[in-house]
Write an enzyme that holds these catalytic residues in place. Sequence first.
Site, short mmCIF file in Angstrom:
data_model
loop_
_atom_site.label_atom_id
_atom_site.label_comp_id
_atom_site.label_asym_id
_atom_site.label_seq_id
_atom_site.Cartn_x
_atom_site.Cartn_y
_atom_site.Cartn_z
N LYS A 146 41.46 67.30 40.11
CA LYS A 146 40.20 67.85 41.42
C LYS A 146 39.97 69.61 41.93
CE LYS A 146 42.32 63.99 44.67
NZ LYS A 146 43.10 64.03 46.39
N HIS B 60 33.90 32.91 29.19
CA HIS B 60 33.54 33.33 28.08
C HIS B 60 33.76 34.76 27.69
CE1 HIS B 60 31.14 29.62 28.40
NE2 HIS B 60 32.30 29.14 29.75
N GLU C 73 48.23 53.30 40.75
CA GLU C 73 48.25 55.00 41.32
C GLU C 73 50.06 54.42 41.86
OE1 GLU C 73 45.42 57.09 43.55
OE2 GLU C 73 46.04 55.90 45.29
#
EC number: 5.3.1.9
Length: 550
Positions: free
Chosen positions: A512, A386, A355
């Site tokens: 938004k 793993h 950001e």
Amino acid sequence: MSSDITGTAAWQKLRDHHAQIQSVHLRELFEKDPARGQELTVSAGDLFIDYSKHRVDRDTIGLLLELARSVDLEARRDAMFAGEHINTSEDRAVLHTALRLPADASLVVDGQDVVADVHEVLDRMGDFTDRVRSGEWRGATGERIKTVVNIGIGGSDLGPVMVYRALRHYADAGISVRFISNVDPADLVRSLSGLDPATTLFIVASKTFSTLETLTNATAARRWLLGGLGLGNEAVAKHFVAVSTHADRVAEFGIDTANMFGFWDWVGGRYSVDSAIGLSVMAAIGKERFAEFLAGFHAVDEHFRTAPLEENAPVLLGLIGLWYSNFFGAESRAVLPYSNDLVRFPAYLQQLTMESNGKSVRADGSPVPASTGEIFWGEPGTNGQHAFYQLLHQGTRLVPSDFIGFGEPTDDLPTADGTGSMHDLLMSNFFAQTKVLAFGKTAEEIAAEGTPEDLVPHKVMPGNRPSTTILAPKLTPSVIGQLIALYEHQVFVEGVVWGIDSFDQWGVELGKTQAVELQPVLTAAEEPAAQSDSSTDSLVRWYRRQRGRA
């Protein structure tokens, strides 16, 4: 318009140097300079940092420092600490470092003593959390608080949840903390599962008290609380507090503004865990240990502010990160903490770096001529070994890695034979991985072990995979503060070189507003108008059919 950094003499020198060193193996660098393992190290606070396993030599470091000086890094750093408005797109100071200044310090910015303001809020936080931890604060039915639920998103969630999990051993008052961030209702339903409304306290963290996800979750939590208690709105003030600066909205929600804890425009969300946003952490570990947390930040702040560039850990690591991004073409950095308590640290750093530095224009609005923003990702060891270490060791992509380990564990148990230490086993893996990434194993070495010829190519470990090793005595409140500050200042260093504003985040805004516009399209009873593009239109209509609204 600021000058193009890629056209400077310092950048060109690095480009020429890269052409010479890119084919040099770490084995060769260590053979030529046997002392580099001891000398290419730096300390900051309690952190011991080994950067010798990077594809750099002393000339590389000198040229990177020349680049830093060419963009006046030291002056830009000093401007930040002094409270100058270095967040130019929003005309704001950048003062997360002021959040951890000691009470006897002084810093006047825009006519206001910010240190006094910070400690006034810290004192109020301490008084409040003392009451919660001691049992003096009671819920609406007279019961003491057992669970604190933090409702926030982005920096209001990622920091607190990461630090709480890191410092779980210091949560000593019988109070557990849960976190709700996602507007997906599953997050809230699962987080509240098994809780007793009578013993639950909510912290609603939203600077403006208008963040869509946070207020949606807070409203649902209020409904859950009042329904569970069978009481009216007067119960809200005993079970909700706010981290906000908007008193009217807080009061309208039903929260007593005496229990509203503020912070300032000069604190970005991703830099705010050491502000009132950390209230849930303080409730868990207490104000004294929260003070140690802040002191850890401050120790690395002072190191960054005062250490010569040649011995400055955030400067060196930030420049090395830039070295890989802009000259080797690396696109990501793996963060590999060998502590399960740091399980959320990579996610926290994702927001911090991506950001901050995920920008395509410079502070003056002109295009950035170089790649910006490292992609951070990772998992605790040994789980990652793993899962994805195969790519780190033998893949075609260059992924520099940060290994974070500790001398003393927060927990320890015997190994399978009942005699050894599981922490020693963990750390033997830690050191082995950095060694193998750097030095690998050649075809000749593998063949000499009697490996069938057709398998030799598959077992070759090319090495020459760079990594930083960061060690600390133990994961304490101070040390987690130091680790966060170490990365905060690396982000700053890279942003200064790239010429970008690391402290705004305009890229999150359009989504938004589009979401607000699309919500009624999804929910309206009538057939919606066609969307502006055929893909969104088709997807919206599919969703409406699934919801029975076609």
